[in-house]
Motif scaffolding. Structure first.
Motif, PDB file in Angstrom:
ATOM      1  N   ASP A   1     -28.648 -39.594 -13.331  1.00  0.00           N
ATOM      2  CA  ASP A   1     -28.595 -38.157 -13.565  1.00  0.00           C
ATOM      3  C   ASP A   1     -29.387 -37.746 -14.802  1.00  0.00           C
ATOM      4  O   ASP A   1     -29.674 -36.552 -14.976  1.00  0.00           O
ATOM      5  CB  ASP A   1     -27.141 -37.696 -13.737  1.00  0.00           C
ATOM      6  N   ILE A   2     -29.691 -38.699 -15.680  1.00  0.00           N
ATOM      7  CA  ILE A   2     -30.483 -38.409 -16.865  1.00  0.00           C
ATOM      8  C   ILE A   2     -31.086 -39.715 -17.381  1.00  0.00           C
ATOM      9  O   ILE A   2     -30.470 -40.791 -17.240  1.00  0.00           O
ATOM     10  CB  ILE A   2     -29.640 -37.723 -17.975  1.00  0.00           C
ATOM     11  N   HIS A   3     -32.292 -39.628 -17.951  1.00  0.00           N
ATOM     12  CA  HIS A   3     -32.955 -40.780 -18.559  1.00  0.00           C
ATOM     13  C   HIS A   3     -33.041 -40.514 -20.061  1.00  0.00           C
ATOM     14  O   HIS A   3     -33.819 -39.658 -20.493  1.00  0.00           O
ATOM     15  CB  HIS A   3     -34.355 -40.961 -17.979  1.00  0.00           C
ATOM     16  N   VAL A   4     -32.242 -41.214 -20.836  1.00  0.00           N
ATOM     17  CA  VAL A   4     -32.182 -40.978 -22.280  1.00  0.00           C
ATOM     18  C   VAL A   4     -33.257 -41.830 -22.948  1.00  0.00           C
ATOM     19  O   VAL A   4     -33.017 -42.971 -23.354  1.00  0.00           O
ATOM     20  CB  VAL A   4     -30.778 -41.281 -22.838  1.00  0.00           C
ATOM     21  N   MET A   5     -34.450 -41.271 -23.050  1.00  0.00           N
ATOM     22  CA  MET A   5     -35.582 -41.994 -23.616  1.00  0.00           C
ATOM     23  C   MET A   5     -36.692 -41.011 -23.958  1.00  0.00           C
ATOM     24  O   MET A   5     -36.784 -39.924 -23.384  1.00  0.00           O
ATOM     25  CB  MET A   5     -36.106 -43.042 -22.639  1.00  0.00           C
ATOM     26  N   ASP A   6     -37.513 -41.412 -24.902  1.00  0.00           N
ATOM     27  CA  ASP A   6     -38.660 -40.621 -25.314  1.00  0.00           C
ATOM     28  C   ASP A   6     -39.788 -40.840 -24.293  1.00  0.00           C
ATOM     29  O   ASP A   6     -40.238 -41.968 -24.110  1.00  0.00           O
ATOM     30  CB  ASP A   6     -39.107 -41.082 -26.707  1.00  0.00           C
ATOM     31  N   PRO A   7     -40.255 -39.789 -23.624  1.00  0.00           N
ATOM     32  CA  PRO A   7     -41.319 -39.990 -22.638  1.00  0.00           C
ATOM     33  C   PRO A   7     -42.597 -40.555 -23.250  1.00  0.00           C
ATOM     34  O   PRO A   7     -43.348 -41.264 -22.576  1.00  0.00           O
ATOM     35  CB  PRO A   7     -41.543 -38.585 -22.065  1.00  0.00           C
ATOM     36  N   ASN A   8     -42.849 -40.281 -24.523  1.00  0.00           N
ATOM     37  CA  ASN A   8     -44.042 -40.814 -25.169  1.00  0.00           C
ATOM     38  C   ASN A   8     -43.956 -42.320 -25.362  1.00  0.00           C
ATOM     39  O   ASN A   8     -44.980 -43.015 -25.313  1.00  0.00           O
ATOM     40  CB  ASN A   8     -44.269 -40.125 -26.510  1.00  0.00           C
ATOM     41  N   PHE A   9     -42.754 -42.835 -25.580  1.00  0.00           N
ATOM     42  CA  PHE A   9     -42.586 -44.280 -25.657  1.00  0.00           C
ATOM     43  C   PHE A   9     -42.939 -44.914 -24.314  1.00  0.00           C
ATOM     44  O   PHE A   9     -43.633 -45.923 -24.248  1.00  0.00           O
ATOM     45  CB  PHE A   9     -41.143 -44.621 -26.035  1.00  0.00           C
ATOM     46  N   LEU A  10     -42.473 -44.293 -23.253  1.00  0.00           N
ATOM     47  CA  LEU A  10     -42.746 -44.811 -21.907  1.00  0.00           C
ATOM     48  C   LEU A  10     -44.245 -44.817 -21.629  1.00  0.00           C
ATOM     49  O   LEU A  10     -44.794 -45.794 -21.102  1.00  0.00           O
ATOM     50  CB  LEU A  10     -42.002 -43.956 -20.885  1.00  0.00           C
ATOM     51  N   MET A  11     -44.926 -43.755 -22.002  1.00  0.00           N
ATOM     52  CA  MET A  11     -46.349 -43.650 -21.683  1.00  0.00           C
ATOM     53  C   MET A  11     -47.236 -44.507 -22.582  1.00  0.00           C
ATOM     54  O   MET A  11     -48.272 -45.001 -22.158  1.00  0.00           O
ATOM     55  CB  MET A  11     -46.793 -42.188 -21.772  1.00  0.00           C
ATOM     56  N   ASN A  12     -46.834 -44.670 -23.838  1.00  0.00           N
ATOM     57  CA  ASN A  12     -47.670 -45.405 -24.784  1.00  0.00           C
ATOM     58  C   ASN A  12     -47.329 -46.883 -24.883  1.00  0.00           C
ATOM     59  O   ASN A  12     -48.152 -47.664 -25.354  1.00  0.00           O
ATOM     60  CB  ASN A  12     -47.556 -44.777 -26.174  1.00  0.00           C
ATOM     61  N   ARG A  13     -46.156 -47.259 -24.439  1.00  0.00           N
ATOM     62  CA  ARG A  13     -45.723 -48.652 -24.560  1.00  0.00           C
ATOM     63  C   ARG A  13     -46.019 -49.457 -23.301  1.00  0.00           C
ATOM     64  O   ARG A  13     -46.242 -50.667 -23.380  1.00  0.00           O
ATOM     65  CB  ARG A  13     -44.219 -48.682 -24.882  1.00  0.00           C
ATOM     66  N   PHE A  14     -46.022 -48.819 -22.148  1.00  0.00           N
ATOM     67  CA  PHE A  14     -46.136 -49.546 -20.882  1.00  0.00           C
ATOM     68  C   PHE A  14     -47.349 -49.083 -20.091  1.00  0.00           C
ATOM     69  O   PHE A  14     -47.578 -47.881 -19.935  1.00  0.00           O
ATOM     70  CB  PHE A  14     -44.866 -49.366 -20.051  1.00  0.00           C
ATOM     71  N   GLU A  15     -48.097 -50.027 -19.589  1.00  0.00           N
ATOM     72  CA  GLU A  15     -49.288 -49.720 -18.817  1.00  0.00           C
ATOM     73  C   GLU A  15     -48.915 -49.013 -17.505  1.00  0.00           C
ATOM     74  O   GLU A  15     -47.882 -49.288 -16.904  1.00  0.00           O
ATOM     75  CB  GLU A  15     -50.061 -51.000 -18.508  1.00  0.00           C
ATOM     76  N   GLY A  16     -49.794 -48.119 -17.099  1.00  0.00           N
ATOM     77  CA  GLY A  16     -49.618 -47.487 -15.796  1.00  0.00           C
ATOM     78  C   GLY A  16     -48.797 -46.221 -15.813  1.00  0.00           C
ATOM     79  O   GLY A  16     -48.538 -45.637 -14.758  1.00  0.00           O
ATOM     80  N   TRP A  17     -48.381 -45.764 -17.023  1.00  0.00           N
ATOM     81  CA  TRP A  17     -47.575 -44.548 -17.106  1.00  0.00           C
ATOM     82  C   TRP A  17     -48.392 -43.434 -17.751  1.00  0.00           C
ATOM     83  O   TRP A  17     -49.019 -43.612 -18.787  1.00  0.00           O
ATOM     84  CB  TRP A  17     -46.300 -44.792 -17.898  1.00  0.00           C
ATOM     85  N   SER A  18     -48.349 -42.269 -17.118  1.00  0.00           N
ATOM     86  CA  SER A  18     -49.046 -41.089 -17.618  1.00  0.00           C
ATOM     87  C   SER A  18     -48.093 -39.898 -17.533  1.00  0.00           C
ATOM     88  O   SER A  18     -46.968 -40.015 -17.033  1.00  0.00           O
ATOM     89  CB  SER A  18     -50.287 -40.812 -16.764  1.00  0.00           C
ATOM     90  N   GLU A  19     -48.555 -38.750 -18.018  1.00  0.00           N
ATOM     91  CA  GLU A  19     -47.730 -37.542 -17.915  1.00  0.00           C
ATOM     92  C   GLU A  19     -47.407 -37.242 -16.451  1.00  0.00           C
ATOM     93  O   GLU A  19     -46.306 -36.774 -16.137  1.00  0.00           O
ATOM     94  CB  GLU A  19     -48.456 -36.356 -18.542  1.00  0.00           C
ATOM     95  N   LYS A  20     -48.349 -37.519 -15.575  1.00  0.00           N
ATOM     96  CA  LYS A  20     -48.123 -37.274 -14.145  1.00  0.00           C
ATOM     97  C   LYS A  20     -46.980 -38.144 -13.625  1.00  0.00           C
ATOM     98  O   LYS A  20     -46.132 -37.681 -12.839  1.00  0.00           O
ATOM     99  CB  LYS A  20     -49.406 -37.565 -13.369  1.00  0.00           C
ATOM    100  N   ASP A  21     -46.925 -39.402 -14.068  1.00  0.00           N
ATOM    101  CA  ASP A  21     -45.863 -40.305 -13.617  1.00  0.00           C
ATOM    102  C   ASP A  21     -44.502 -39.870 -14.154  1.00  0.00           C
ATOM    103  O   ASP A  21     -43.492 -39.919 -13.448  1.00  0.00           O
ATOM    104  CB  ASP A  21     -46.169 -41.734 -14.062  1.00  0.00           C
ATOM    105  N   VAL A  22     -44.487 -39.468 -15.429  1.00  0.00           N
ATOM    106  CA  VAL A  22     -43.239 -38.969 -16.012  1.00  0.00           C
ATOM    107  C   VAL A  22     -42.766 -37.741 -15.253  1.00  0.00           C
ATOM    108  O   VAL A  22     -41.578 -37.612 -14.915  1.00  0.00           O
ATOM    109  CB  VAL A  22     -43.422 -38.653 -17.511  1.00  0.00           C
ATOM    110  N   ALA A  23     -43.689 -36.835 -14.963  1.00  0.00           N
ATOM    111  CA  ALA A  23     -43.328 -35.622 -14.231  1.00  0.00           C
ATOM    112  C   ALA A  23     -42.768 -35.947 -12.851  1.00  0.00           C
ATOM    113  O   ALA A  23     -41.835 -35.291 -12.366  1.00  0.00           O
ATOM    114  CB  ALA A  23     -44.545 -34.708 -14.107  1.00  0.00           C
ATOM    115  N   GLU A  24     -43.320 -36.977 -12.214  1.00  0.00           N
ATOM    116  CA  GLU A  24     -42.825 -37.372 -10.893  1.00  0.00           C
ATOM    117  C   GLU A  24     -41.380 -37.847 -10.974  1.00  0.00           C
ATOM    118  O   GLU A  24     -40.547 -37.495 -10.116  1.00  0.00           O
ATOM    119  CB  GLU A  24     -43.710 -38.470 -10.308  1.00  0.00           C
TER     120      GLU A  24
END
Length: 391
Positions: free
Chosen positions: A148-171
């Motif tokens: 129901d919720i992802h408690v995490m900084d989206p910038n950490f996800l995008m900058n720490r792990f390959e293959g993640w972009s704003e488009k992926d976060v939005a999805e």
């Protein structure tokens, strides 16, 4: 609660994100030290009984919004029931709020639930918890968890792990649920320079607002304040405090170490609260986060700290740590000449990820190791009462 989408079919759960721009890009994030022994899964007793999600100050069925940088305002049409978090800092906050543990973390091995053994009446079972990081982080895992919720900084996800972009976060936000969080455990990421950090208690307050359990936050705020008052007379004056070096040991017989200059973030809160004198800060040794480089025993000998605090061994008991890591330093031809080794002042430094409960445990433990504190510095019964909502 979180219902199916309206006829437009765009989102599965109703929320509103705005007020901040995500910092995408290919900047390198923090990678874990190359060697990490923290792989043991700890299965505790069942969690302390929690009230139904949504108990607190607000009607659980009413909509409400919570704001936090960098995600901006997120509107909820009901209190989240299931959740995923990035690390043990947020997981521990959830425990303090009386929630069931998150269904997943980046690395479950670094959520040290054995810390709760220091508090009678409180235990956490993480045996069913999923590690999001498994040869990378996949969108499919988020979809399967369906939180129901992802408690995490989206910038950490995008900058720490390959293959993640704003488009992926939005999805993920569109198909599953919003991201809500700020990377608070350390303050060395270049992509975090453009928006504010939160202290442990500030982040905790935000999470309490999300889960509508601000009464428990307020109880812990009082416990935290009293703990700080109890801690103050334990900390010696500056001239009487030993110089400490914080390093991450590589392996059970370490001869190389990642140096950690004490800085901001929740991962260093216990060290700051104890006013530790940092032997590395003015030694010329560069912080691991800026160089990604290890130092050898000879370099450590040049610094020769009075106390050596080792990270990377929180999965071990104190006895296991002494029988393996400390024993290997005592037997090493060069490391045995370290003042800290000769004087028996080598200790575990405490984990990187701390929440309101684990910080109490780790700070008290280190107060005993560094300053010989003998008294109990926080009330265990008050902690359990706050977790259970007896506030």
């Amino acid at each position: 609660m979180f219902g199916e989408s309206d006829d437009d079919g765009l989102t599965r759960r109703t929320y509103l994100a705005g007020g901040a721009t995500l910092l995408g890009g290919a900047l390198a994030g923090c990678t874990s030290p190359a060697t990490d022994d923290e792989t043991t899964q700890t299965t505790g007793a069942p969690t302390t009984d929690a009230e139904t999600a949504g108990s607190g100050d607000t009607d659980a069925s009413a909509s409400y919004a919570v704001s936090m940088e960098p995600v901006g305002a997120v509107e909820f049409d009901g209190v989240p029931e299931t959740w995923v978090a990035n690390n043990g800092s947020w997981a521990d906050m959830g425990v303090a709020l009386g929630l069931e543990p998150p269904e997943a973390l980046w690395l479950t091995s670094r959520y040290h639930t054995q810390y709760y053994d220091a508090i009678d009446g409180l235990s956490v079972d993480k045996s069913g918890m999923v590690s999001l990081f498994q040869d990378g982080v996949s969108k499919e895992r988020f979809l399967d968890l369906d939180a129901d919720i992802h408690v995490m900084d989206p910038n950490f996800l995008m900058n720490r792990f390959e293959g993640w972009s704003e488009k992926d976060v939005a999805e993920i936000e569109e198909r599953v649920a919003p991201l809500f969080g700020n990377c608070i455990y350390a303050q060395h990421y270049p992509w975090h320079d453009d928006y504010r950090y939160y202290t442990l208690m500030e982040g905790f307050e935000k999470l309490a607002q999300v889960f509508q359990r601000t009464d428990r936050y307020e109880a812990f705020e009082s416990i935290h304040d009293d703990f700080q008052s109890n801690l103050a007379p334990v900390v010696p004056s500056a001239g009487d405090r030993p110089e400490v070096a914080v390093v991450w040991g590589i392996g059970d017989q370490p001869t190389e170490f990642y140096p950690y200059v004490i800085g901001g973030g929740t991962g260093f809160k216990h060290l700051r609260d104890l006013n530790v004198r940092d032997a590395l800060a003015e030694s010329g040794v560069k912080d691991f986060h800026g160089t990604r480089a290890a130092i050898d025993v000879e370099t450590l000998l040049n610094v020769d700290p009075e106390v050596l605090l080792l990270r990377g061994y929180e999965a071990k008991t104190d006895a296991e740590f002494r029988n393996t890591v400390v024993a290997s330093l005592e037997d090493h031809a060069a490391a045995s000449n370290l003042t800290a080794v000769q004087n028996g002042d080598v200790y575990r430094a405490g984990g990187l990820y701390q929440g309101p409960i684990t910080n109490l445990v780790l700070t008290e433990r280190l107060a005993r190791d560094l300053y010989g504190a003998e008294e109990t510095l926080f009330d265990r019964e008050r902690v359990v009462a706050a977790v259970e909502g007896d506030v």
